[in-house]
Design a protein around this motif. Structure first.
Motif, PDB file in Angstrom:
ATOM      1  N   LEU A  48       1.120  -1.350   0.292  1.00 12.59           N
ATOM      2  CA  LEU A  48      -0.124   0.034   0.081  1.00 12.59           C
ATOM      3  C   LEU A  48       1.045   1.488   0.095  1.00 12.59           C
ATOM      4  O   LEU A  48       0.773   2.035   0.791  1.00 12.59           O
ATOM      5  CB  LEU A  48      -1.331  -0.038   1.223  1.00 12.59           C
ATOM      6  N   PRO A  49       1.944   1.052  -0.940  1.00 12.55           N
ATOM      7  CA  PRO A  49       2.645   2.531  -1.103  1.00 12.55           C
ATOM      8  C   PRO A  49       2.072   4.140  -0.774  1.00 12.55           C
ATOM      9  O   PRO A  49       2.764   5.197   0.162  1.00 12.55           O
ATOM     10  CB  PRO A  49       3.337   1.813  -1.998  1.00 12.55           C
ATOM     11  N   TRP A  50       1.572   4.408  -1.811  1.00  9.09           N
ATOM     12  CA  TRP A  50       0.734   5.595  -1.671  1.00  9.09           C
ATOM     13  C   TRP A  50      -0.080   5.941  -0.369  1.00  9.09           C
ATOM     14  O   TRP A  50       0.143   6.932   0.152  1.00  9.09           O
ATOM     15  CB  TRP A  50       0.117   5.634  -2.842  1.00  9.09           C
ATOM     16  N   LEU A  51      -0.768   4.599   0.115  1.00 12.99           N
ATOM     17  CA  LEU A  51      -1.149   5.402   1.513  1.00 12.99           C
ATOM     18  C   LEU A  51      -0.134   5.510   2.625  1.00 12.99           C
ATOM     19  O   LEU A  51      -0.618   6.529   3.266  1.00 12.99           O
ATOM     20  CB  LEU A  51      -2.277   3.782   1.377  1.00 12.99           C
ATOM     21  N   LEU A  52       0.272   3.948   2.813  1.00 14.47           N
ATOM     22  CA  LEU A  52       1.294   3.637   3.801  1.00 14.47           C
ATOM     23  C   LEU A  52       2.852   5.402   3.974  1.00 14.47           C
ATOM     24  O   LEU A  52       2.927   5.660   4.462  1.00 14.47           O
ATOM     25  CB  LEU A  52       2.029   2.840   4.176  1.00 14.47           C
ATOM     26  N   GLY A  53       2.977   5.469   2.407  1.00 13.90           N
ATOM     27  CA  GLY A  53       3.532   6.312   2.774  1.00 13.90           C
ATOM     28  C   GLY A  53       3.256   8.123   2.802  1.00 13.90           C
ATOM     29  O   GLY A  53       4.412   8.661   2.907  1.00 13.90           O
ATOM     30  N   SER A  54       2.516   8.478   1.916  1.00 17.18           N
ATOM     31  CA  SER A  54       1.941   9.701   2.513  1.00 17.18           C
ATOM     32  C   SER A  54       1.342   9.885   3.756  1.00 17.18           C
ATOM     33  O   SER A  54       1.595  11.000   4.394  1.00 17.18           O
ATOM     34  CB  SER A  54       0.592   9.503   1.984  1.00 17.18           C
ATOM     35  N   LEU A  55       0.637   8.649   4.621  1.00 16.02           N
ATOM     36  CA  LEU A  55       0.987   8.974   5.836  1.00 16.02           C
ATOM     37  C   LEU A  55       1.849   8.992   6.734  1.00 16.02           C
ATOM     38  O   LEU A  55       1.847   9.881   7.587  1.00 16.02           O
ATOM     39  CB  LEU A  55      -0.186   7.549   6.180  1.00 16.02           C
ATOM     40  N   ALA A  56       2.402   8.144   6.368  1.00 18.27           N
ATOM     41  CA  ALA A  56       4.350   8.196   7.129  1.00 18.27           C
ATOM     42  C   ALA A  56       4.710   9.752   7.061  1.00 18.27           C
ATOM     43  O   ALA A  56       5.147  10.293   8.397  1.00 18.27           O
ATOM     44  CB  ALA A  56       5.274   7.555   7.078  1.00 18.27           C
ATOM     45  N   VAL A  57       4.754  10.396   5.862  1.00 20.40           N
ATOM     46  CA  VAL A  57       5.063  12.040   6.231  1.00 20.40           C
ATOM     47  C   VAL A  57       4.611  12.468   5.763  1.00 20.40           C
ATOM     48  O   VAL A  57       5.110  13.598   7.061  1.00 20.40           O
ATOM     49  CB  VAL A  57       5.669  11.727   4.266  1.00 20.40           C
ATOM     50  N   THR A  58       3.380  12.611   5.964  1.00 20.43           N
ATOM     51  CA  THR A  58       2.876  13.489   6.579  1.00 20.43           C
ATOM     52  C   THR A  58       2.986  13.913   8.298  1.00 20.43           C
ATOM     53  O   THR A  58       2.610  14.540   9.177  1.00 20.43           O
ATOM     54  CB  THR A  58       1.033  13.548   6.270  1.00 20.43           C
ATOM     55  N   ALA A  59       2.588  12.350   8.715  1.00 18.32           N
ATOM     56  CA  ALA A  59       2.763  11.969  10.204  1.00 18.32           C
ATOM     57  C   ALA A  59       4.380  12.372  11.031  1.00 18.32           C
ATOM     58  O   ALA A  59       4.219  13.316  12.218  1.00 18.32           O
ATOM     59  CB  ALA A  59       2.613  10.660  10.841  1.00 18.32           C
ATOM     60  N   LEU A  60       5.469  12.533  10.360  1.00 12.25           N
ATOM     61  CA  LEU A  60       6.546  12.883  10.488  1.00 12.25           C
ATOM     62  C   LEU A  60       6.256  13.798  10.737  1.00 12.25           C
ATOM     63  O   LEU A  60       7.680  15.017  10.805  1.00 12.25           O
ATOM     64  CB  LEU A  60       7.264  12.155  10.013  1.00 12.25           C
ATOM     65  N   LEU A  61       6.323  14.501   9.679  1.00 13.84           N
ATOM     66  CA  LEU A  61       7.011  16.310   9.178  1.00 13.84           C
ATOM     67  C   LEU A  61       5.901  17.274  10.324  1.00 13.84           C
ATOM     68  O   LEU A  61       6.375  18.402  10.935  1.00 13.84           O
ATOM     69  CB  LEU A  61       6.072  16.805   7.845  1.00 13.84           C
ATOM     70  N   GLN A  62       4.347  17.380  10.484  1.00 11.14           N
ATOM     71  CA  GLN A  62       3.899  17.969  11.080  1.00 11.14           C
ATOM     72  C   GLN A  62       4.478  18.534  12.425  1.00 11.14           C
ATOM     73  O   GLN A  62       3.950  19.374  12.593  1.00 11.14           O
ATOM     74  CB  GLN A  62       2.272  17.840  10.756  1.00 11.14           C
ATOM     75  N   PRO A  63       4.747  17.577  13.563  1.00 14.77           N
ATOM     76  CA  PRO A  63       5.424  18.456  14.679  1.00 14.77           C
ATOM     77  C   PRO A  63       6.519  19.302  14.573  1.00 14.77           C
ATOM     78  O   PRO A  63       6.487  19.964  15.519  1.00 14.77           O
ATOM     79  CB  PRO A  63       5.968  17.020  15.484  1.00 14.77           C
ATOM     80  N   LEU A  64       6.960  19.195  13.376  1.00 15.00           N
ATOM     81  CA  LEU A  64       7.803  20.172  13.123  1.00 15.00           C
ATOM     82  C   LEU A  64       7.380  22.052  13.343  1.00 15.00           C
ATOM     83  O   LEU A  64       6.311  22.436  13.276  1.00 15.00           O
ATOM     84  CB  LEU A  64       8.884  19.889  11.855  1.00 15.00           C
ATOM     85  N   PRO A  65       8.101  22.571  14.539  1.00 11.00           N
ATOM     86  CA  PRO A  65       7.654  23.763  14.261  1.00 11.00           C
ATOM     87  C   PRO A  65       6.765  24.730  13.284  1.00 11.00           C
ATOM     88  O   PRO A  65       6.204  24.982  13.699  1.00 11.00           O
ATOM     89  CB  PRO A  65       8.679  24.737  15.421  1.00 11.00           C
ATOM     90  N   PRO A  66       7.936  24.952  12.433  1.00 13.26           N
ATOM     91  CA  PRO A  66       7.251  25.444  11.315  1.00 13.26           C
ATOM     92  C   PRO A  66       6.259  24.969  10.352  1.00 13.26           C
ATOM     93  O   PRO A  66       5.063  26.104  10.516  1.00 13.26           O
ATOM     94  CB  PRO A  66       8.790  25.706  10.136  1.00 13.26           C
ATOM     95  N   ILE A  67       6.490  23.280  10.469  1.00  6.82           N
ATOM     96  CA  ILE A  67       4.959  23.301  10.029  1.00  6.82           C
ATOM     97  C   ILE A  67       3.600  23.035  11.045  1.00  6.82           C
ATOM     98  O   ILE A  67       2.792  23.317  10.547  1.00  6.82           O
ATOM     99  CB  ILE A  67       5.454  20.593   9.373  1.00  6.82           C
ATOM    100  N   ASP A  68       3.883  23.209  11.657  1.00  8.67           N
ATOM    101  CA  ASP A  68       2.933  22.905  12.661  1.00  8.67           C
ATOM    102  C   ASP A  68       2.443  24.184  13.203  1.00  8.67           C
ATOM    103  O   ASP A  68       0.381  24.500  13.176  1.00  8.67           O
ATOM    104  CB  ASP A  68       3.365  22.534  14.781  1.00  8.67           C
ATOM    105  N   ARG A  69       2.713  25.439  13.345  1.00  9.77           N
ATOM    106  CA  ARG A  69       2.777  26.416  12.699  1.00  9.77           C
ATOM    107  C   ARG A  69       1.613  27.142  11.633  1.00  9.77           C
ATOM    108  O   ARG A  69       0.943  27.446  11.328  1.00  9.77           O
ATOM    109  CB  ARG A  69       3.811  27.406  12.925  1.00  9.77           C
ATOM    110  N   ALA A  70       2.122  26.488  10.550  1.00  9.86           N
ATOM    111  CA  ALA A  70       1.576  27.003   9.155  1.00  9.86           C
ATOM    112  C   ALA A  70       0.404  26.826   8.996  1.00  9.86           C
ATOM    113  O   ALA A  70      -0.474  27.176   8.315  1.00  9.86           O
ATOM    114  CB  ALA A  70       2.600  26.229   8.389  1.00  9.86           C
ATOM    115  N   LEU A  71       0.332  25.030   9.346  1.00  8.45           N
ATOM    116  CA  LEU A  71      -0.791  24.488   9.877  1.00  8.45           C
ATOM    117  C   LEU A  71      -2.348  24.779  10.774  1.00  8.45           C
ATOM    118  O   LEU A  71      -3.388  25.312  10.086  1.00  8.45           O
ATOM    119  CB  LEU A  71      -1.042  22.790   9.788  1.00  8.45           C
TER     120      LEU A  71
END
Length: 364
Positions: free
Chosen positions: A31-54
């Motif tokens: 399930l690459p497009w499901l698993l890959g997109s989920l992992a990247v989105t979940a891992l990046l959003q805690p970063l302060p710049p990403i979290d502030r932008a969201l």
């Protein structure tokens, strides 16, 4: 948050998720497009710049529901007259599959409830022996913790498609299967515009019907039922092109990944340990059914073991090819396992009154 900002953030997240999906497909993950997109989105959003932008961003539910409806059409398109023709030839193994789904789900519920300490909705939907997307969607409606539920369901797939081929390879002394899956095995290679319009209309009408009929996980089961009925007539070809399946998986993966705020390593470690126990239980149960059914049918034990393994349809078909087993036989059991799980979830959830955990009373 304005509509324009929501649209821009959604497009940006889809682009980031597409990178993750592509990397997962290059790595031959299931399930690459499901698993890959989920992992990247979940891992990046805690970063302060990403979290502030969201900020308070939430993935648009209307868009997500339509992509879920496309997944329902994809599953329903697999219910063909040829597939039903196999059912009559395998009464014992298919009857056993029904019992397997009930026992596996019941045992997993005990594991996640007693050992994991999960609330009832989270334990119930984490313990399903198939139907990854269906379990997440129905669990979400019931108030389950979607972070835990998503982690448990993905870990089930990953552990099975990784350890089963490895175990069989060690047993047989030769390579067996691959976690790469058959990316386009159930997808059309090309599609004409009228057929694409037909697929999109089936998804939209099925979504509307599912909601009007108040079906469980209506955005999935409505299109699934409608596509199944259309496919059984043999007059409509509703097989989705691979790019559309990938796009639907991408959208769903991003919408799930955005909900992983606050997920810590301790929770992941606990989820992985519980998944090992759960998968071990289901594989032992499946081996018991395979051994019993081998005694009453002419089917080899290993072929039945793969048919009862709680992994993905495409991945288990790859293993079947390595064992010189019929991919149609294996696919039939796994497709019916998913369909039985969807029906069983809806019926048992109502009988057992699986509902959201009670909210704490306000102080004072």
């Amino acid at each position: 948050m304005t509509t324009r900002r929501i649209t821009l953030l959604t497009l940006a997240l889809m682009a980031v998720g597409a990178v993750g999906g592509w990397l997962a497909s290059v790595a031959h993950l299931p399930l690459p497009w499901l698993l890959g997109s989920l992992a990247v989105t979940a891992l990046l959003q805690p970063l302060p710049p990403i979290d502030r932008a969201l900020g308070p961003y939430r993935y648009p539910m209307t868009l997500r529901s339509f992509f879920v409806a496309l997944i329902g059409v994809m599953i329903g398109s697999q219910v063909t007259p040829e597939l039903l023709g196999l059912v009559a030839a395998l009464p014992w193994t298919l009857a056993g599959l029904f019992v397997f789904v009930l026992l596996a789900h019941g045992g997993n519920f005990v594991i996640f409830r007693q050992f994991g300490g999960y609330d009832r909705p989270t334990a119930f939907y984490s313990g399903t022996p198939g139907g990854l997307m269906e379990s997440i969607l129905m669990g979400e409606e019931a108030g389950a913790d979607t972070r835990i539920l998503t982690a448990q369901q993905f870990l089930r797939i990953i552990i099975v498609v990784t350890l089963l081929p490895l175990g069989l390879s060690l047993w047989l002394g030769r390579p067996v299967g691959s976690a790469s899956g058959l990316a386009g095995d159930v997808a059309a290679t090309s599609i004409a515009p009228p057929q694409l319009v037909l697929i999109l209309c089936t998804a939209a009408i099925g979504l509307w019907l599912g909601r009007r009929l108040r079906l469980p996980a209506a955005q999935l089961t409505g299109p699934l039922v409608l596509a199944s009925a259309a496919s059984l007539t043999g007059s409509l070809d509703l097989h989705l092109p691979y790019w559309l399946i990938a796009l639907a998986q991408l959208a769903i993966g991003v919408s799930l990944g955005i909900r992983f705020r606050g997920l810590d390593l301790a929770l992941l470690r606990r989820s992985f340990g519980l998944s090992l126990v759960s998968v071990g239980f289901m594989m032992a149960l499946g081996a018991g059914f395979a051994a019993a059914l081998t005694a009453v049918t002419d089917l080899p034990f290993l072929h039945l073991l793969v048919s009862y393994a709680p992994g993905g349809v495409a991945e288990m078909s790859v293993v079947a090819l390595s064992l010189a087993a019929s991919p149609a036989l294996v696919s039939l059991h796994h497709i019916l396992r998913i369909l039985l799980t969807v029906v069983e979830m809806g019926v048992l959830a109502r009988l057992l009154r699986i509902s959201p955990p009670p909210r704490p009373s306000p102080p004072g």
